[in-house]
Structures are given as structure tokens and as C-alpha cells.
Design a protein around this motif. Structure first.
Motif, PDB file in Angstrom:
ATOM      1  N   GLY A 277       0.826  -1.194   0.000  1.00  0.00           N
ATOM      2  CA  GLY A 277       0.000   0.000   0.000  1.00  0.00           C
ATOM      3  C   GLY A 277       0.857   1.238   0.000  1.00  0.00           C
ATOM      4  O   GLY A 277       2.095   1.175  -0.009  1.00  0.00           O
ATOM      5  N   ASP A 278       0.185   2.382   0.002  1.00  0.00           N
ATOM      6  CA  ASP A 278       0.876   3.662  -0.072  1.00  0.00           C
ATOM      7  C   ASP A 278       1.347   4.107   1.304  1.00  0.00           C
ATOM      8  O   ASP A 278       0.718   3.810   2.323  1.00  0.00           O
ATOM      9  N   THR A 279       2.430   4.853   1.299  1.00  0.00           N
ATOM     10  CA  THR A 279       2.936   5.404   2.537  1.00  0.00           C
ATOM     11  C   THR A 279       2.068   6.578   2.982  1.00  0.00           C
ATOM     12  O   THR A 279       1.620   7.361   2.129  1.00  0.00           O
ATOM     13  N   PRO A 280       1.810   6.750   4.326  1.00  0.00           N
ATOM     14  CA  PRO A 280       2.108   5.808   5.416  1.00  0.00           C
ATOM     15  C   PRO A 280       1.125   4.628   5.385  1.00  0.00           C
ATOM     16  O   PRO A 280      -0.064   4.820   5.156  1.00  0.00           O
ATOM     17  N   LEU A 281       1.644   3.425   5.637  1.00  0.00           N
ATOM     18  CA  LEU A 281       0.848   2.205   5.540  1.00  0.00           C
ATOM     19  C   LEU A 281       0.703   1.570   6.914  1.00  0.00           C
ATOM     20  O   LEU A 281       1.700   1.234   7.552  1.00  0.00           O
ATOM     21  N   SER A 282      -0.559   1.418   7.358  1.00  0.00           N
ATOM     22  CA  SER A 282      -0.841   0.766   8.644  1.00  0.00           C
ATOM     23  C   SER A 282      -1.247  -0.677   8.377  1.00  0.00           C
ATOM     24  O   SER A 282      -2.145  -0.938   7.578  1.00  0.00           O
ATOM     25  N   VAL A 283      -0.563  -1.605   9.040  1.00  0.00           N
ATOM     26  CA  VAL A 283      -0.794  -3.029   8.829  1.00  0.00           C
ATOM     27  C   VAL A 283      -1.086  -3.684  10.174  1.00  0.00           C
ATOM     28  O   VAL A 283      -0.386  -3.434  11.164  1.00  0.00           O
ATOM     29  N   ILE A 342       6.153  -7.080   3.210  1.00  0.00           N
ATOM     30  CA  ILE A 342       5.410  -5.817   3.166  1.00  0.00           C
ATOM     31  C   ILE A 342       6.082  -4.876   2.165  1.00  0.00           C
ATOM     32  O   ILE A 342       7.292  -4.642   2.241  1.00  0.00           O
ATOM     33  N   THR A 343       5.290  -4.338   1.233  1.00  0.00           N
ATOM     34  CA  THR A 343       5.795  -3.370   0.257  1.00  0.00           C
ATOM     35  C   THR A 343       5.081  -2.051   0.474  1.00  0.00           C
ATOM     36  O   THR A 343       3.838  -1.983   0.414  1.00  0.00           O
ATOM     37  N   VAL A 344       5.845  -1.009   0.736  1.00  0.00           N
ATOM     38  CA  VAL A 344       5.309   0.338   0.955  1.00  0.00           C
ATOM     39  C   VAL A 344       5.679   1.181  -0.260  1.00  0.00           C
ATOM     40  O   VAL A 344       6.860   1.270  -0.622  1.00  0.00           O
ATOM     41  N   ILE A 345       4.671   1.750  -0.863  1.00  0.00           N
ATOM     42  CA  ILE A 345       4.833   2.397  -2.167  1.00  0.00           C
ATOM     43  C   ILE A 345       4.769   3.907  -2.013  1.00  0.00           C
ATOM     44  O   ILE A 345       3.912   4.447  -1.300  1.00  0.00           O
ATOM     45  N   ASP A 460      -3.769   2.432  -3.811  1.00  0.00           N
ATOM     46  CA  ASP A 460      -5.204   2.470  -3.518  1.00  0.00           C
ATOM     47  C   ASP A 460      -5.750   3.877  -3.690  1.00  0.00           C
ATOM     48  O   ASP A 460      -5.042   4.863  -3.474  1.00  0.00           O
ATOM     49  N   PRO A 461      -7.029   4.000  -4.057  1.00  0.00           N
ATOM     50  CA  PRO A 461      -7.662   5.324  -4.097  1.00  0.00           C
ATOM     51  C   PRO A 461      -7.934   5.822  -2.688  1.00  0.00           C
ATOM     52  O   PRO A 461      -7.785   5.078  -1.713  1.00  0.00           O
ATOM     53  N   ASP A 462      -8.348   7.080  -2.574  1.00  0.00           N
ATOM     54  CA  ASP A 462      -8.710   7.580  -1.256  1.00  0.00           C
ATOM     55  C   ASP A 462      -9.989   6.888  -0.781  1.00  0.00           C
ATOM     56  O   ASP A 462     -10.650   6.165  -1.532  1.00  0.00           O
TER      57      ASP A 462
END
Length: 843
Positions: A277-283, A342-345, A460-462
Motif C-alpha cells: 500500500g501507499d505510505t504511510p501504511l498501517s498493517v 510488506i511493500t510500501v509504495i 489504492d484510491p482515497d
């Protein structure tokens, strides 16, 4: 007394000058089909002053005349009106009052307005040609104006011109948490659930630490205690707060003592709610270890760690992270490590500015003039000037209304359309690979130098767009399995044509890795979703053309967005139900299942999607259907000129709710949408479609049993259908329709009008029918004449015949003969008066 020679000279000078004027008028009239009106006539008797012709404009539209006293006046050639208008404001909440201002040329005398909500306004009073209209309901409205004068009429329709949105309402704050208690330190994920579309948030977690303005924050409570949590949600209408008292309870950390002693050491295992997901990414990580571990140690690969069993961790830096979990009990410990889990984009942002060096534009009443500096990368072909690799654009192709003029280092002309192609933008998007996006814009003119578009590629979109996509898919009986990536395009000083702007349509070319496609069900599950950015929330599925994979292992996805630019998501999508099955050979009944026809991957060359076309009344216009559709070609005949007509076709596995089954065995459903026009604008449509030979053989049917059906006025109608021929294992058929909607390729015994000869559509005549002939074919006008309290309704004018009016020729000829005859009689009178004897001899 004036000498008789001078009198004669004056008389003959006037006669010759009048003949010159009449000849100029006649010659100009013969060049067109319209009539003349005096725009600045003489207000007093010129007396003995000379009357003579000074000049005629090159196009014959104006004749300049004069008198011996220096007075100059003109005769102007009048055309049918060129309609234009503006509205303000274009968007707002109901009740929305819009002021419409007519700016047409060629002096119309009748104005017929259509506001798109079922209301009309007509007037023949010039002082009342501008009007206001109140829109009471939320929606998007198409506004039309027909202007007429003694020569003819024309219509301008602005699609989706007025956008009435729901009134902004103060938010109602609401939220939840993934946990409300835990041992210190405990990390809690708070999720906003506020309604009425807040635009900003403020959180107070009650422990004296810093607040947060994120929509869905993560907060760590490090001290034991009970905490009140307060959220304030705000938008332009106001703000609202909610406080949950004693919502979070944090206790001291206690090492659990197992009731029974484990017999073996744990086997560590875990999962995550998202892996990219996009930064910042909460997992959120969930422990799945076996053999009753009593403690856990997490390493998130970014320097962060946790001893919770099911922690929530926020990744703030882009990158790929390896996650490890060590689970322990009294018998020992075990570690699981997931490399690159985990991939942060990082969002990819690219701006394209229209301040292009060497291109200068000037707005005129007749359009937009452009001056282009010649040089490297500038080429001309006919009336198209192409500029390659200019700034952030791969190319700009400017089509002129006529062949452009070259003066020194400048190319000058009047703009008809502009096609702007962006330079390819490549981003890294996790499992989707390194996709490349390229946009081709079709515009009615060159944007201003302050105009630009900004492309942002994210995973991801908003939250708002994601919710719209999910709800729309659900309404279509589908679900979004995953989003490869999102393309959000923000326009600056630029708008789509439907919102009063100049962007007519856009073509998007997007790539995605083969591994992503294969993982998500294959080519048949790929779709592109679009959400409008005009506040309407309109969401649609765009049918893609899929090519590849290429040498890099990427598929190329091409879609046309006929409504311009906004936010797009490349997704994998599937039906929420069990799906359709092959048609059996049972009876034809409304409940017969729909055949499942898998989309075919196209060749590795990218086909050019059919671009919007300009049509005129009478001739056929052909649209070649590309992509995953069994409708191969559509020809239309329109009842009036339509600018940028666009037709889109897509195959469907099922019908939307509320539409009945056609009562026949169905090979495929199709949906055909027409943009920038309505069915009332279509005089006739001819549709070519295919049915596979193997399918008919399987169903024990023949070409005589194939018929296209159209859903119209809440019922299915059988369309006249012809057999054309065969190609590549497919039978080709042709059907005639009066418009577009949902279609079904059906198997019907004794189908209507089946022929085994190849039909041809007669297109040999290149001349358009006369407006009177077109008018005779027209259905009820789009803008009916309705009387209003303050105006008098007038019938819509009938356009004049395109041939030159013989009555005018006869009148002009008679005038010429009359003037010549008058000159002869004046000369005869003068000779008689001066010398009757001489007159007798002369006579």
C-alpha cells in the motif's frame, strides 16, 4: 445652370454604380445560399450626391458603398446563426439558480432553450433571449439552445453542463477502535466512521500525548490507566465532536501463566491484513502460531518491534520489509520470517503543463487562432501540425479548420481540435510491477498557459473513491478482488466538456505485470473503474482492450474515457454470484441461463480505439468496435450535426436488476452507450455482430435462428437481422436499430428477415440531403416550442433549401433591366427637351 453634359454624366454614373452594386450583391449571393440585409442604410436623401460601390470583401460577405458626400454604408451577407452560450454558476446545491447568457452570432431572432430537466424557455424578443433557470433536484443536466433567423437555425447542446450536488451537511462524528483494552504499551488503530463527508479530523486520545489530524490514526498508549477519546470531524458546513468516556483501558503487562504446560515448543505463524500500500501504511498482524505460545516478539524490518500478540504497525518509509515473529513458551521458541512481505509504495507524481514554448494562442469570436514557431520536431501534414517531444508532452497534434498559413518561421491557423499525448510515466507498484501510464487527450482547443494536469499513481484510491468503487461494483452484481493501482488526475484551470470545459475524451494506456493478471483470475477479470471528480460521484466501468503480454511480461490495457479525466483504478473484478453457465439445448424460456463467452486476448499490437467522430445529417458515420465485444462495427445516420459523437460497446454476462429477460436463448448480452447525443439524435443504426460457428453447432441451430434484440420502452423488440458471411470461424450478421441501449444476441426460431446474400449499405451519394429533406425525417424536436407567460411561442423555423432562390435571381435581373431602361428613357427625355426637332430626327 448645370451643363447638360454634366447632368448626363451624373445620371450615367449613378446607373453604372448601381449596376456595380447589384452585380456585387448578385455575385456574392450566388456564392452562398442566404439573404442580404441592410445593416447601415442611408438616413437621408443623398440628393445629387453620387452613389457608387467602393469594395466587396473577398468572401463576398460585405459590400461597401458610398456617396459623393463621403458617407459610407454597407450591405452584409447574413448566415444561419452560430450558436453559443454560457451559464453561471455551473455547479451548486439545490435549489440552484443558473443564469444563461446567449452569445450567438449572425443575429438570431428566435431562441429556444432546453434545460435538461424537462423544462423549456422560448422567446422571439431579443431583450429576453438571456434567461435564468432554477434546478430543484440533485443531478447532472444537459443544456441546449436552438437559435434561428430568417436564413435558418442551428443547435448547441452542452452535455452534463450543469451539476447540482447534494447540499453540504455538517458531519456527524463517529469512530471505532480495533481494541479498547490491552497491556502497556498497547497500540490502537482508530477508524473514522463519521457521516456527511468530513474533510478534516482532530483526535485527542486523553493521555496527554500529541493529537492527530489523520482520518484513521494509530496511537500507542504507554501508561496504565483509563482514557477518554475525542474526535472532531469538520467540513465546509461546520464541525461535530464525539467523546467516548473511559473508552481505552490500559493495564500493566502481565506474563500469562498457562493452565497446562505445553508439551512442545510453539510453531510460529502469522498473517497481515494487507501486504502492500501507499505510505504511510498501517498493517495489522495476526498471530497464527500453534502449541500455545506465551510471548511474542515481532521485528517489522524498519527498526520497529512489538511484544503484542496481534500488533498494528505503521510503515512511514517506502520500501520492501521482511517481517519476523518469534513465538515462545516454556518448551522453547520458534521463528517465522517472511522475506519482502510488506511493500510500501511512494506515490508517483507527474505534472504536464500547457505552457508550451513556441505555441501562442489568441481567442477570437470565431474560434481560437494559434501561431506555432517552426523548428525541430514541428511537422505539417495537410491541416494538422504536430509538435514532438515538447516539454512534458510526447506530442501535440493541432488540427486546423483550414490549411495553415506559413509566414517566415510561423505557422498560423484557426484551431479545430487538439490531441495532446503525455510522455509515459512509470511507477513501482508492488505486485503490479512497474506499470507505465500514458494519456491521450482530445480537446476542442489549446488550453491556456496556466492550465495543467497532474497525474498521481498510487496503490489504492482515497477512502471516498474506494467506497464509490465498491458500492458501484456491488450494484452491478460484481465485487472488486484487488486493485493493481490507481491513477488520479487533477486538472488545473481545465475541465471536462461535460462541465463546460474543453476536454472531450481521453484514451488511457496502462500496463500491469503478467504475474498480477494471472494471480487475479486472468485477462477476463481485468476492468478499469472511473469516478467523476465533479462532485456528482458518478462511477462507471470502462471496457478495456487487452494486448500482450509483451517481452517484459506486461499486459497493456487501453480504455477510452468519453467523459474526460478524473480518477481511475485498474482492478480485478468478478461476479458476486456463482456465475453463468453454458446454454443448454432446453426450451427457450425467460429463465434460460446466459452463455459465458470468455474475452479473447488481442494480438500484441495495440489497436487504435475508435475516436469520437463529427457527424452531419444524412451521410453514414462508421465506428469500428475494438476490444472485448462481439459487436464489430456500428454505422449511424444522425438527424442533425453532432460534434464528437462517441459510441462504446461492451459484452455483458448478465443483465442489471430491473431488466427482464428477452424470452429467448441468449448467446451474449451487449450494452451500447452513446455519448454527446441521445437516441433522439439517431435516425438509424446498422450493427454488425458475430456468433461463433462452434456455438451454433453445439446448440443445433442455424444462421436462420440468430436475431439481435433490443431492450426499448421496458420490452424486448426483435430487430431485422441479416446474415452477411463468415470469417475466422465466426458467422457475421447485420441488424438495423432505431437507437441504443441493451441488446441480446438471441436464438429465435423463424427470426425476422434472414437473408443469405451479403447486403450493402448504400453510401455512393456524397451530397448531404437538403435540410428540408432532413427535417422530414426528424422525430419530435429535442427543443419543443412551449408557450411561456412572458413570451409568445413560435414554431421551429424550417431551414431554407440549399439551392439558390430563383426568385431573388429574377428580382435582381428585373432590377438591372429596369435601371437600364430608366437610363434610356432619361436620355431620351433629355434629348427631347433640348431640341425637339433633333429628337424627331433621332427617334
Amino acid at each position: 445652370m448645370m451643363m447638360r453634359e454634366e447632368v448626363v454624366r451624373r445620371i450615367f454614373t449613378r446607373i453604372i454604380a448601381s449596376l456595380l452594386i447589384l452585380a456585387a450583391l448578385c455575385g456574392s449571393c450566388m456564392a452562398g445560399t442566404n439573404i442580404w440585409t441592410i445593416t447601415d442604410g442611408l438616413t437621408s436623401n443623398p440628393g445629387d450626391q453620387y452613389i457608387y460601390a467602393l469594395a466587396v470583401t473577398p468572401d463576398g460577405s460585405v459590400v461597401y458603398c458610398g456617396t459623393g458626400g463621403g458617407r459610407v454604408f454597407t450591405y452584409t451577407f447574413v448566415n444561419a446563426p452560430v450558436v453559443s452560450f454560457t451559464g453561471t454558476p455551473l455547479t451548486g446545491t439545490p435549489p440552484l439558480t443558473v443564469t444563461f447568457t446567449e452569445t450567438s452570432t449572425q443575429s438570431p431572432t428566435t431562441w429556444n432553450w432546453s434545460f435538461g430537466d424537462g423544462e423549456w424557455y422560448n422567446t422571439t424578443v431579443a431583450a429576453q433571449k438571456n434567461t435564468t433557470h432554477e434546478y430543484a433536484s440533485v443531478g447532472t443536466y444537459t443544456v441546449g439552445l436552438t437559435a434561428s433567423n430568417t436564413v435558418g437555425s442551428s443547435t448547441l447542446s452542452k452535455t452534463n453542463y450543469i451539476n447540482v450536488t447534494s447540499a453540504v451537511v455538517t458531519p456527524v462524528a463517529a469512530f471505532s477502535a480495533n481494541a479498547t483494552s490491552g497491556s502497556a504499551p498497547v497500540t490502537i488503530l482508530f477508524t473514522d466512521a463519521s457521516t456527511n463527508v468530513p474533510t478534516s479530523w482532530l483526535w485527542d486520545f486523553g493521555d496527554g500525548s500529541s493529537t492527530s489530524t489523520e482520518q484513521n490514526p494509530i496511537h500507542e498508549f504507554t501508561t496504565t490507566g483509563t482514557y477518554n477519546v475525542r474526535q472532531t470531524a469538520t467540513n465546509s458546513a461546520g464541525s461535530n465532536s464525539i467523546t467516548k468516556t473511559n473508552y481505552i483501558t490500559v493495564s500493566a503487562t502481565v506474563t500469562p501463566t498457562p493452565t497446562t504446560t505445553p508439551s512442545t515448543a510453539p510453531v510460529a505463524a502469522f498473517s497481515a491484513n494487507k501486504t502492500e500500500g501507499d505510505t504511510p501504511l498501517s498493517v495489522k498482524f495476526t498471530d497464527a502460531s500453534t502449541n500455545t505460545p506465551t510471548s511474542w516478539s515481532w521485528n517489522f524490518g524498519d527498526g520497529g518491534s512489538s511484544t503484542e500478540q496481534n500488533p498494528v504497525h505503521q510503515f512511514t518509509t517506502t520500501g520492501t520489509y521482511t517481517i519476523s515473529l518469534t513465538a515462545t513458551n516454556v518448551k522453547g521458541s520458534d521463528t517465522m520470517t517472511k522475506t519482502g512481505y510488506i511493500t510500501v509504495i511512494a506515490p508517483k507524481v507527474e505534472s504536464n503543463n500547457f505552457a508550451v514554448t513556441g505555441v501562442n494562442t489568441t481567442a477570437t469570436g470565431a474560434g481560437q487562432n494559434v501561431s506555432i514557431t517552426t523548428g525541430v520536431g514541428v511537422t505539417t501534414s495537410g491541416n494538422v501540425v504536430t509538435i514532438q517531444n515538447t516539454g512534458s508532452w510526447s506530442s501535440l497534434a493541432i488540427t486546423m479548420k483550414d490549411t495553415p498559413e506559413t509566414s517566415g518561421t510561423k505557422i498560423n491557423g484557426t484551431v479545430e481540435t487538439v490531441k495532446a499525448v503525455t510522455a509515459p510515466v512509470t511507477a513501482t507498484v508492488g505486485s503490479a510491477g512497474t506499470p507505465t501510464v500514458q494519456i491521450s487527450l482530445n480537446m476542442s482547443e489549446m488550453p491556456g498557459t496556466t492550465s495543467s494536469i497532474t497525474q498521481t499513481i498510487t496503490k489504492d484510491p482515497d477512502a471516498t473513491a474506494q467506497s464509490s468503487f465498491s458500492l458501484f461494483a456491488s450494484s452491478q452484481g460484481k465485487q472488486i478482488d484487488d486493485i493493481a493501482y490507481t491513477l488520479n488526475i487533477v486538472k488545473t484551470n481545465l475541465a471536462n466538456a461535460g462541465n463546460g470545459g474543453i476536454i472531450q475524451s481521453a484514451t488511457l494506456t496502462m500496463t500491469v505485470s503478467k504475474s498480477w493478471v494471472d494471480t487475479h483470475g486472468g485477462v477476463g477479470h481485468i476492468s478499469v473503474l472511473r469516478r467523476a471528480d465533479d462532485g456528482s460521484g458518478t462511477t462507471q466501468i470502462l471496457t478495456p482492450t487487452v494486448t500482450g503480454p509483451d517481452g517484459s511480461g506486461d499486459y497493456t490495457i487501453t480504455v477510452i474515457s468519453p467523459d474526460g479525466l478524473s480518477i481511475f483504478a485498474l482492478v480485478s473484478i468478478s461476479a458476486t454470484t456463482s456465475g453463468s453457465t453454458s446454454v443448454s439445448s432446453g426450451s427457450d424460456s425467460p429463465g434460460s441461463p446466459v452463455s459465458s463467452v470468455s474475452p479473447t486476448v488481442q494480438p500484441t499490437t495495440i489497436p487504435t480505439p475508435a475516436a469520437p467522430r463529427n457527424t452531419s445529417a444524412g451521410p453514414w458515420t462508421t465506428f469500428s468496435m475494438t476490444g472485448q465485444t462481439h459487436l464489430t462495427q456500428i454505422k449511424v445516420q444522425t438527424v442533425q450535426t453532432i460534434k464528437d459523437l462517441f459510441i462504446n460497446s461492451e459484452n455483458m454476462n448478465s443483465l442489471p436488476q430491473g431488466i427482464s429477460y428477452p424470452g429467448a436463448r441468449v448467446y451474449e448480452y451487449h450494452k451500447v452507450d452513446v455519448y454527446h447525443a441521445t437516441n433522439d439524435d439517431i435516425n438509424k443504426a446498422v450493427i454488425d455482430f458475430t456468433v461463433s460457428e462452434s456455438y451454433l453447432a453445439e446448440q443445433k441451430m442455424t444462421i436462420h435462428d440468430v436475431q439481435l434484440m433490443r431492450y426499448h420502452d421496458n420490452t424486448w423488440e426483435k430487430l431485422p437481422t441479416e446474415y452477411v458471411g463468415m470469417k475466422d470461424g465466426n458467422y457475421i450478421f447485420r441488424a438495423t436499430s432505431g437507437g441504443f441501449s441493451y441488446f441480446a444476441t438471441a436464438l429465435v426460431k423463424n427470426a425476422t428477415i434472414v437473408k443469405e446474400t451479403t447486403p450493402t449499405i448504400t453510401t455512393t451519394s456524397t451530397a448531404a440531403p437538403t435540410p428540408n429533406q432532413v427535417a422530414a425525417q426528424r422525430p419530435t424536436p429535442l427543443v419543443p416550442v412551449v408557450s411561456q407567460p412572458t413570451t409568445t411561442a413560435v414554431p421551429a423555423p424550417v431551414l431554407p433549401d440549399t439551392g439558390f432562390p430563383l426568385a431573388i435571381v429574377a428580382l435582381i435581373g428585373a432590377g438591372c433591366v429596369g435601371l437600364i431602361g430608366s437610363g434610356w428613357w432619361i436620355r431620351r427625355w433629355w434629348i427631347r427637351r433640348q431640341n425637339p426637332a433633333l429628337f424627331r430626327d433621332y427617334d
